[in-house]
Design a protein around this motif. Structure first.
Motif, PDB file in Angstrom:
ATOM      1  N   LYS A   1      11.191  -6.520   2.632  1.00 46.34           N
ATOM      2  CA  LYS A   1      12.013  -6.365   1.760  1.00 46.34           C
ATOM      3  C   LYS A   1      13.115  -5.322   2.114  1.00 46.34           C
ATOM      4  O   LYS A   1      14.515  -5.602   1.653  1.00 46.34           O
ATOM      5  N   ALA A   2      12.808  -4.291   3.068  1.00 42.03           N
ATOM      6  CA  ALA A   2      13.793  -3.315   3.150  1.00 42.03           C
ATOM      7  C   ALA A   2      14.853  -3.739   4.223  1.00 42.03           C
ATOM      8  O   ALA A   2      16.094  -3.688   3.994  1.00 42.03           O
ATOM      9  N   HIS A   3      14.416  -4.807   5.061  1.00 43.63           N
ATOM     10  CA  HIS A   3      15.622  -5.487   5.805  1.00 43.63           C
ATOM     11  C   HIS A   3      16.441  -6.334   4.904  1.00 43.63           C
ATOM     12  O   HIS A   3      17.690  -6.470   5.133  1.00 43.63           O
ATOM     13  N   ALA A   4      16.001  -6.799   4.102  1.00 45.22           N
ATOM     14  CA  ALA A   4      16.803  -7.810   3.302  1.00 45.22           C
ATOM     15  C   ALA A   4      17.793  -6.948   2.778  1.00 45.22           C
ATOM     16  O   ALA A   4      19.155  -7.332   2.494  1.00 45.22           O
ATOM     17  N   LEU A   5      17.301  -5.886   1.959  1.00 47.91           N
ATOM     18  CA  LEU A   5      18.459  -4.879   1.229  1.00 47.91           C
ATOM     19  C   LEU A   5      19.309  -4.375   2.325  1.00 47.91           C
ATOM     20  O   LEU A   5      20.537  -3.956   1.901  1.00 47.91           O
ATOM     21  N   GLN A   6      18.870  -4.198   3.467  1.00 54.86           N
ATOM     22  CA  GLN A   6      19.913  -3.733   4.353  1.00 54.86           C
ATOM     23  C   GLN A   6      21.295  -4.664   4.917  1.00 54.86           C
ATOM     24  O   GLN A   6      22.215  -4.396   4.623  1.00 54.86           O
ATOM     25  N   LEU A   7      20.596  -5.916   4.716  1.00 58.27           N
ATOM     26  CA  LEU A   7      21.630  -7.198   4.902  1.00 58.27           C
ATOM     27  C   LEU A   7      22.613  -7.170   3.772  1.00 58.27           C
ATOM     28  O   LEU A   7      23.647  -7.324   3.784  1.00 58.27           O
ATOM     29  N   ALA A   8      21.895  -6.910   2.334  1.00 58.02           N
ATOM     30  CA  ALA A   8      22.660  -7.117   1.374  1.00 58.02           C
ATOM     31  C   ALA A   8      23.472  -5.667   1.292  1.00 58.02           C
ATOM     32  O   ALA A   8      24.851  -6.209   0.664  1.00 58.02           O
ATOM     33  N   ALA A   9      23.392  -4.578   1.718  1.00 52.66           N
ATOM     34  CA  ALA A   9      24.274  -3.464   1.946  1.00 52.66           C
ATOM     35  C   ALA A   9      25.519  -3.801   2.750  1.00 52.66           C
ATOM     36  O   ALA A   9      26.642  -3.620   2.513  1.00 52.66           O
ATOM     37  N   SER A  10      25.115  -4.712   3.898  1.00 43.98           N
ATOM     38  CA  SER A  10      26.153  -4.989   5.070  1.00 43.98           C
ATOM     39  C   SER A  10      26.872  -6.035   4.215  1.00 43.98           C
ATOM     40  O   SER A  10      28.387  -6.020   4.455  1.00 43.98           O
ATOM     41  N   SER A  11      26.507  -7.015   3.522  1.00 41.16           N
ATOM     42  CA  SER A  11      27.251  -7.903   2.999  1.00 41.16           C
ATOM     43  C   SER A  11      28.203  -7.336   1.745  1.00 41.16           C
ATOM     44  O   SER A  11      29.324  -7.908   1.639  1.00 41.16           O
TER      45      SER A  11
ATOM     46  N   ALA B   1      18.669  -3.974  -6.175  1.00 38.57           N
ATOM     47  CA  ALA B   1      18.159  -3.212  -5.123  1.00 38.57           C
ATOM     48  C   ALA B   1      16.920  -2.816  -5.560  1.00 38.57           C
ATOM     49  O   ALA B   1      15.786  -2.994  -5.005  1.00 38.57           O
ATOM     50  N   LEU B   2      16.693  -1.971  -6.735  1.00 36.30           N
ATOM     51  CA  LEU B   2      15.414  -1.458  -7.005  1.00 36.30           C
ATOM     52  C   LEU B   2      14.205  -2.642  -7.423  1.00 36.30           C
ATOM     53  O   LEU B   2      13.149  -2.464  -7.342  1.00 36.30           O
ATOM     54  N   CYS B   3      14.849  -3.804  -8.421  1.00 34.06           N
ATOM     55  CA  CYS B   3      13.947  -4.809  -8.636  1.00 34.06           C
ATOM     56  C   CYS B   3      13.224  -5.441  -7.368  1.00 34.06           C
ATOM     57  O   CYS B   3      11.999  -5.627  -7.194  1.00 34.06           O
ATOM     58  N   VAL B   4      14.148  -5.651  -6.306  1.00 40.01           N
ATOM     59  CA  VAL B   4      13.636  -6.411  -5.141  1.00 40.01           C
ATOM     60  C   VAL B   4      12.544  -5.436  -4.481  1.00 40.01           C
ATOM     61  O   VAL B   4      11.547  -5.853  -3.668  1.00 40.01           O
ATOM     62  N   ARG B   5      12.924  -4.116  -4.156  1.00 36.97           N
ATOM     63  CA  ARG B   5      12.204  -3.481  -3.533  1.00 36.97           C
ATOM     64  C   ARG B   5      10.844  -3.367  -4.133  1.00 36.97           C
ATOM     65  O   ARG B   5       9.745  -3.046  -3.583  1.00 36.97           O
ATOM     66  N   ALA B   6      10.702  -3.172  -5.403  1.00 40.81           N
ATOM     67  CA  ALA B   6       9.474  -3.189  -6.421  1.00 40.81           C
ATOM     68  C   ALA B   6       8.832  -4.549  -6.533  1.00 40.81           C
ATOM     69  O   ALA B   6       8.038  -4.478  -7.121  1.00 40.81           O
ATOM     70  N   GLY B   7       9.460  -5.360  -5.830  1.00 42.33           N
ATOM     71  CA  GLY B   7       8.784  -6.566  -5.914  1.00 42.33           C
ATOM     72  C   GLY B   7       9.194  -7.582  -7.126  1.00 42.33           C
ATOM     73  O   GLY B   7       8.404  -8.580  -7.482  1.00 42.33           O
ATOM     74  N   ASN B   8      10.052  -7.272  -7.880  1.00 45.69           N
ATOM     75  CA  ASN B   8      10.272  -7.903  -9.177  1.00 45.69           C
ATOM     76  C   ASN B   8      11.399  -8.755  -8.898  1.00 45.69           C
ATOM     77  O   ASN B   8      12.469  -8.444  -8.243  1.00 45.69           O
TER      78      ASN B   8
ATOM     79  N   GLU C   1      19.732 -14.268   3.537  1.00 46.49           N
ATOM     80  CA  GLU C   1      19.660 -13.966   4.774  1.00 46.49           C
ATOM     81  C   GLU C   1      18.340 -13.230   5.438  1.00 46.49           C
ATOM     82  O   GLU C   1      17.654 -13.725   6.329  1.00 46.49           O
ATOM     83  N   GLY C   2      18.078 -12.577   4.333  1.00 49.47           N
ATOM     84  CA  GLY C   2      16.933 -11.672   4.809  1.00 49.47           C
ATOM     85  C   GLY C   2      15.531 -12.234   4.411  1.00 49.47           C
ATOM     86  O   GLY C   2      14.482 -11.714   4.397  1.00 49.47           O
ATOM     87  N   GLY C   3      15.690 -13.401   3.625  1.00 49.55           N
ATOM     88  CA  GLY C   3      14.472 -13.979   3.357  1.00 49.55           C
ATOM     89  C   GLY C   3      13.949 -13.999   1.942  1.00 49.55           C
ATOM     90  O   GLY C   3      12.828 -14.274   1.410  1.00 49.55           O
ATOM     91  N   VAL C   4      14.800 -13.207   0.821  1.00 51.62           N
ATOM     92  CA  VAL C   4      14.567 -13.158  -0.381  1.00 51.62           C
ATOM     93  C   VAL C   4      15.203 -14.318  -1.112  1.00 51.62           C
ATOM     94  O   VAL C   4      16.174 -14.999  -0.856  1.00 51.62           O
ATOM     95  N   PRO C   5      14.257 -15.046  -1.785  1.00 51.00           N
ATOM     96  CA  PRO C   5      14.751 -16.353  -2.591  1.00 51.00           C
ATOM     97  C   PRO C   5      16.058 -15.766  -3.574  1.00 51.00           C
ATOM     98  O   PRO C   5      16.160 -14.893  -4.264  1.00 51.00           O
ATOM     99  N   ALA C   6      16.861 -16.817  -3.570  1.00 51.04           N
ATOM    100  CA  ALA C   6      18.258 -16.419  -4.343  1.00 51.04           C
ATOM    101  C   ALA C   6      17.857 -16.183  -5.604  1.00 51.04           C
ATOM    102  O   ALA C   6      18.628 -15.524  -6.546  1.00 51.04           O
TER     103      ALA C   6
END
Length: 434
Positions: free
Chosen positions: A47-57, A154-161, A188-193
């Motif tokens: 989840k952290a890696h996906a958020l880092q990719l989201a920040a870059s995006s 970001a908060l929701c994804v990190r907390a699994g929501n 790109e980081g594996g989180v469902p759209a």
């Protein structure tokens, strides 16, 4: 779960923005719930890696986001939005960098999911643990600030929501651009759209459909003005985590250091007038020796001051306060001022008029400070600091979803822990109840 599994699993059919609102929200919610069950299988590092990719995006989409925001700002100016709302709406390169940095900060926080809250062993040998788990599918309804789109996601994804986002019409283009950039990185980081969905219509009926979606949406979080929050609380059939208005007080006690008091009061009101942590009412102890100078600083700084009779006697520029002023969140350079007779009078005024957000005392008397902390029942109570620190980032929580002013579940800046619940894990060795 691999990235391929997360993005290629079958997706529930989602109707277009022209669907009947109840059907649209139902379809989006079912897609979100399916995505959340897949998101829950991702590890903390994934989840952290996906958020880092989201920040870059987000950084890569700066031009696209600024172009969309310029259209929103132009439309808002033509519609006559207030200066405070325009300030909340407007983005520039620095603010986009701040949004991306906030997403990265959330990625760097410890994953709350799976954390053990407490563990006990009963006399019969049963071992009980309370463990943090995601809440499920959240619905977030917000106004003006396009940065909420990124913070909430970001908060929701990190907390699994999973989350359904419904922003205000004044920021519709900005929200869509930010959402598109975020989802590109997350996928790109594996989180469902479908874990982060933006409601594709500004039809107000869609909000009503969200509020009625009991069994599909697990919790609603409103973030906006008093009218929005009042409607959500009145109409929701889904649990609500409310962020009410910020009628924040600063009480300058007679034992306050004068230079400190002047600096704190000026900053609390005028640093940024359009945020919920801005001071809206100043309470001056009748024995504080530099009240006139403190008020002069605010007036000279461009603040309109409305006061009671004793405050008005200190400066001819102060206007008379009405009964409504004590219960008003101005969100602009306007301040109400009352002179009070000591700590008890100040606490009583706060109890009568505070929204339970943030209240401050300025004093060098440690005993009085501790009494204030104990007596004032707000989500955040401060000593010798500006109320503008009422912010999840300043509290070390990363981005926040809002300041919860209620008494249940979460209170104050709501960040990762506030977006989780818990379950009991019970481990036995064959025990049966006699």
């Amino acid at each position: 779960m691999t990235s391929t599994e997360a993005t290629t699993a079958p997706r529930p059919e989602v109707r277009t923005a022209h669907s009947e609102p109840t059907e649209l929200i139902g379809d989006l919610a079912r897609a979100g719930r399916a995505a959340q069950s897949r998101l829950a299988r991702l590890s903390g590092p994934e989840k952290a890696h996906a958020l880092q990719l989201a920040a870059s995006s987000l950084r890569n989409a700066e031009a696209e986001i600024l172009g969309a925001n310029a259209q929103d700002v132009d439309a808002a100016q033509k519609a006559g939005l207030s200066g405070a709302l325009l300030d909340r709406l407007t983005l520039d390169a620095a603010r986009i960098e701040g949004i991306a940095s906030a997403v990265e900060a959330v990625a760097a926080l410890p994953d709350p999911v799976g954390q053990t809250i407490d563990r006990t062993e009963r006399p019969n040998g049963l071992v009980l643990e309370r463990v943090r788990v995601p809440i499920g599918l959240l619905g977030i309804i917000y106004e003006s600030r396009p940065n909420v789109t990124a913070d909430a996601a970001a908060l929701c994804v990190r907390a699994g929501n999973a989350v359904l986002l419904r922003g205000g019409s004044e920021a519709v283009r900005s929200n869509r651009a930010i959402h598109a950039a975020l989802v590109r990185g997350l996928v790109e980081g594996g989180v469902p759209a479908e874990a982060v969905q933006l409601i594709p219509t500004q039809d107000r009926a869609a909000v009503g459909a969200m509020l009625a979606a009991a069994g599909l949406i697990d919790m609603i979080i409103p973030r906006g003005g008093k009218g929005l929050v009042a409607r959500v609380q009145a109409d929701a059939r889904v649990p609500v985590l409310a962020h009410l208005d910020g009628i924040c007080h600063t009480y300058v006690h007679h034992a306050a250091d004068p230079a400190m008091a002047r600096q704190i009061a000026y900053n609390a009101k005028l640093r940024r007038t359009g945020i919920c942590g801005a001071m809206e009412t100043l309470l001056l102890d009748t024995q504080f020796p530099e009240s006139a100078a403190l008020l002069g600083d605010l007036l000279d700084g461009g603040c309109e001051v409305r006061g009671d009779a004793r405050a008005r006697s200190m400066d001819a520029r102060i206007k008379a306060a009405s009964a409504e002023d004590w219960d008003t969140e101005y969100l602009e350079a306007v301040l109400s001022v009352a002179v009070v007779d000591g700590l008890g009078d100040a606490v009583n005024h706060i109890a009568a008029h505070s929204s339970g957000h943030t209240d401050v005392i300025v004093t060098e008397d440690a005993t009085v400070a501790e009494e204030f902390l104990a007596l004032v029942d707000s989500a955040i109570v401060m000593v010798n600091a500006s109320s503008q620190f009422a912010d999840g980032w300043e509290f070390g929580l990363g981005a926040e979803i809002g300041i919860a002013t209620g008494r249940l579940h979460a209170r104050g800046p709501v960040a990762l822990e506030g977006l989780t619940t818990y379950k009991w894990l019970v481990r036995g060795s064959g025990q049966v109840r006699p």
